[in-house]
Write a protein that holds these residues in place. Sequence first.
Motif, PDB file in Angstrom:
ATOM      1  N   ILE A  25       0.841  -1.207   0.000  1.00  0.00           N
ATOM      2  CA  ILE A  25       0.000   0.000   0.000  1.00  0.00           C
ATOM      3  C   ILE A  25       0.873   1.252   0.000  1.00  0.00           C
ATOM      4  O   ILE A  25       0.632   2.208  -0.734  1.00  0.00           O
ATOM      5  CB  ILE A  25      -0.935  -0.004   1.234  1.00  0.00           C
ATOM      6  CG1 ILE A  25      -2.088  -0.973   1.036  1.00  0.00           C
ATOM      7  CG2 ILE A  25      -1.469   1.382   1.531  1.00  0.00           C
ATOM      8  CD1 ILE A  25      -3.199  -0.450   0.147  1.00  0.00           C
ATOM      9  N   THR A 283     -12.861   4.917   4.775  1.00  0.00           N
ATOM     10  CA  THR A 283     -11.896   4.475   3.769  1.00  0.00           C
ATOM     11  C   THR A 283     -12.127   5.180   2.439  1.00  0.00           C
ATOM     12  O   THR A 283     -11.192   5.696   1.821  1.00  0.00           O
ATOM     13  CB  THR A 283     -12.016   2.955   3.541  1.00  0.00           C
ATOM     14  OG1 THR A 283     -12.022   2.314   4.796  1.00  0.00           O
ATOM     15  CG2 THR A 283     -10.880   2.444   2.694  1.00  0.00           C
ATOM     16  N   ILE A 284     -13.385   5.191   1.993  1.00  0.00           N
ATOM     17  CA  ILE A 284     -13.680   5.829   0.702  1.00  0.00           C
ATOM     18  C   ILE A 284     -13.268   7.292   0.724  1.00  0.00           C
ATOM     19  O   ILE A 284     -12.598   7.786  -0.181  1.00  0.00           O
ATOM     20  CB  ILE A 284     -15.180   5.696   0.357  1.00  0.00           C
ATOM     21  CG1 ILE A 284     -15.500   4.248   0.064  1.00  0.00           C
ATOM     22  CG2 ILE A 284     -15.546   6.597  -0.814  1.00  0.00           C
ATOM     23  CD1 ILE A 284     -16.396   4.011  -1.107  1.00  0.00           C
ATOM     24  N   VAL A 287      -9.512   7.634   0.553  1.00  0.00           N
ATOM     25  CA  VAL A 287      -8.963   7.417  -0.778  1.00  0.00           C
ATOM     26  C   VAL A 287      -9.242   8.616  -1.676  1.00  0.00           C
ATOM     27  O   VAL A 287      -8.362   9.096  -2.393  1.00  0.00           O
ATOM     28  CB  VAL A 287      -9.536   6.124  -1.404  1.00  0.00           C
ATOM     29  CG1 VAL A 287      -9.105   5.993  -2.846  1.00  0.00           C
ATOM     30  CG2 VAL A 287      -9.088   4.915  -0.613  1.00  0.00           C
ATOM     31  N   ILE A 298      -5.658   2.136   7.826  1.00  0.00           N
ATOM     32  CA  ILE A 298      -6.805   1.242   7.640  1.00  0.00           C
ATOM     33  C   ILE A 298      -6.343  -0.088   7.043  1.00  0.00           C
ATOM     34  O   ILE A 298      -6.753  -1.159   7.491  1.00  0.00           O
ATOM     35  CB  ILE A 298      -7.873   1.902   6.735  1.00  0.00           C
ATOM     36  CG1 ILE A 298      -8.508   3.081   7.469  1.00  0.00           C
ATOM     37  CG2 ILE A 298      -8.936   0.899   6.337  1.00  0.00           C
ATOM     38  CD1 ILE A 298      -9.412   3.931   6.612  1.00  0.00           C
ATOM     39  N   THR A 302      -6.802  -3.566   8.908  1.00  0.00           N
ATOM     40  CA  THR A 302      -7.593  -4.591   8.218  1.00  0.00           C
ATOM     41  C   THR A 302      -6.813  -5.889   8.071  1.00  0.00           C
ATOM     42  O   THR A 302      -7.329  -6.971   8.352  1.00  0.00           O
ATOM     43  CB  THR A 302      -7.974  -4.111   6.799  1.00  0.00           C
ATOM     44  OG1 THR A 302      -8.452  -2.783   6.891  1.00  0.00           O
ATOM     45  CG2 THR A 302      -9.030  -4.982   6.208  1.00  0.00           C
ATOM     46  N   ALA A 303      -5.558  -5.763   7.639  1.00  0.00           N
ATOM     47  CA  ALA A 303      -4.736  -6.962   7.454  1.00  0.00           C
ATOM     48  C   ALA A 303      -4.544  -7.687   8.779  1.00  0.00           C
ATOM     49  O   ALA A 303      -4.598  -8.920   8.842  1.00  0.00           O
ATOM     50  CB  ALA A 303      -3.393  -6.589   6.841  1.00  0.00           C
TER      51      ALA A 303
ATOM     52  N   SER B 145      -5.453 -10.278   1.626  1.00  0.00           N
ATOM     53  CA  SER B 145      -5.933  -9.699   2.875  1.00  0.00           C
ATOM     54  C   SER B 145      -6.283  -8.222   2.739  1.00  0.00           C
ATOM     55  O   SER B 145      -6.738  -7.612   3.686  1.00  0.00           O
ATOM     56  CB  SER B 145      -4.925  -9.919   3.995  1.00  0.00           C
ATOM     57  OG  SER B 145      -3.717  -9.310   3.665  1.00  0.00           O
ATOM     58  N   ILE B 153      -9.790   1.400  -6.149  1.00  0.00           N
ATOM     59  CA  ILE B 153     -10.101   2.826  -6.097  1.00  0.00           C
ATOM     60  C   ILE B 153      -8.858   3.654  -5.798  1.00  0.00           C
ATOM     61  O   ILE B 153      -8.774   4.804  -6.203  1.00  0.00           O
ATOM     62  CB  ILE B 153     -11.260   3.185  -5.121  1.00  0.00           C
ATOM     63  CG1 ILE B 153     -10.973   2.745  -3.707  1.00  0.00           C
ATOM     64  CG2 ILE B 153     -12.561   2.647  -5.582  1.00  0.00           C
ATOM     65  CD1 ILE B 153     -12.120   3.083  -2.757  1.00  0.00           C
TER      66      ILE B 153
END
Lengths: 326, 303
Positions: A25, A283-284, A287, A298, A302-303, B145, B153
């Motif tokens: 990421i 999150t949206i 981004v 995030i 999440t991971a 994951s 996005i």
Amino acid sequence: MFILRFLARRLGQGAIIIFLVSALIFTLLRVVPGDPVRLMVGGMAPDTLVEEIAAEMGLRDPIYVQFGRYMGKVLQGDLGESFVRPASGAAVGGASFDDATRGERAKVLDLIAETAPMTLQLAVLAMVFALMVGVPIGVWGGLYPGRLPDRLALYTSSLFVSLPNFWLGIVLALLLSVKLNLLPAIGYRGFSYTILPALVLAVEIAPFIIRTLTVSVAGVMGQTFIDIARVRGLSRNQIVFRHALKNSAVPLLNLLGVQFSMLLGGVLVIEFIFDYPGLGLLTINAVMQRDFPLIQGIAIVTAAVFVLINIAVDLLATAIDPRLDY
Amino acid sequence: MTSTDLPLAMAVPETGRRVSTRIWQTAFASVEFKIGLAVFVVLLAAALLYPELSGIDPSKMNIRAKLTPPIFMGEGWSWAHPLGTDQLGRDMLARALVGLRYSLLIGVSTTVLMLLAGAMIGLFSGYFGGRTDTVLMRLTDAQLSIPMIILAITILGVSRPTIPSIILVLGLAGWPVYARVMRSTVMSERRKEYVRGAMVLGATDLRIMFTLLLPLVLPPMAFVAVLDIARMMIFESVLGFLGLGVQPPTPTFGNVIADGRKYLMNAWWIATMPGVFLVLTLTSINLMGAALERARNSIYGGA
């Protein structure tokens, strides 16, 4: 003892996965075009100021230097501060570059901690709905393979996976909240605001439950210990509920572990449509606003949850079915 | 894939083609597959022919006919616009059908791309094993994951999305599952007699991989990939809905529905009607896919 060794191994592997997710990421965000500083300071700010702030924030250093610095902080439990969100609450874009509140931005960890319970509430309710629909249809289909209940299971799951969540959300909102005035749809002002989004999410989860149960129940019912149970004089209900269902629970659990990230993808879109203030909407927005620290935070959280859920699933599976190896 | 029950039959593997024919035949015999196929053919024909034959341009505006409701629904409907028109008087049926073209194009190309990419990576990973394998599998773990929608996005959020970039991003997000399945199958296949036999006969690694293993392992995977076409079409529409799909004025399900959402109160059909087409198409593909998956599972003994 075995459990300890299992935990140590899985947590080690999990740490590697989380590290890779962060790296993935982190690199992706910096390779893809689009300058977050430009968004922060606004379109009117002079280029020199953009460069100045970017350099001050360390965004012009080589990626691996930035990554090292970031991971160092993450290991100390510090996920950094949001680029655009002030600590006071409401999200602001970068309307003015000399904004006085720029000094006190919200902590990523706080933002996640505020929104995660909302998403958890949504996910749990959706799971309850999905199990209520999925378990009867799936088990019934599995008990009569190739016959009408099985067909029915196939048709329902095929129809449910074919309903795009954003469209279903709009249609249900139109029917249940605009026309019939039964449920509130937009925003969040109480528990009833969770029901409609949870219904949509449940429709997305149910087909997987139905498919897994149909296959596993049919498989279990064909095995010899079920025939033996019949010979032992157990009633059909006892056989189904005590033996068949218990054995079908393991594939269902595994499914939950594997499909977790898919579930989160659904949450994202559904929270966006219903303006539901959870992790997905966060999150949206992150981004869209290119809020690097928030997106990274995030992704890492999440991971980590993904890894922990999968470990828990495997532990539970061995508890249910002792034949399974760690 | 148990070899314990049928040691003799398993020693000589069926060729991929024969298994494929049997899967096709079993699936085709089922009612689900026939219903799915019939609906799909009608929709496909409509999508390919209607916009051409009717001569209606899906982006042609006609303000005088704006917000016409679908036939038999509300006042002022007309046969000229069976599904009504939007706020600019554009024909909804033509828009939905042109949207269907893009949806299918992107869904099919993405699935083919990720199937091939995943199969290649899984083939090399499973055949050679070792360090390459470890690295590749940890990478797929990591990717699995993260919800792929976040990946998509994030990448499409800044660049102006085009059809190739959407296909690439969706394909990138979807290959790990195929890589895993391919890898585990190849790992179990390569220990079998016929592969070792080929090695003894002096076949090179590449030859074994591409002439023996790939034709055997790819077809059963490709059948299940039919289900992914529908999944990718949904993803494409989600991207369109978020404004990250093919850009207007090109109509896609996502951007048409997002557009119609603003007029939900006085013109409900703009947001809902195109979705009906999408749902019908997806259901028909999913029915065929489910029938194929079942046929494959019954032939492979449920693996």
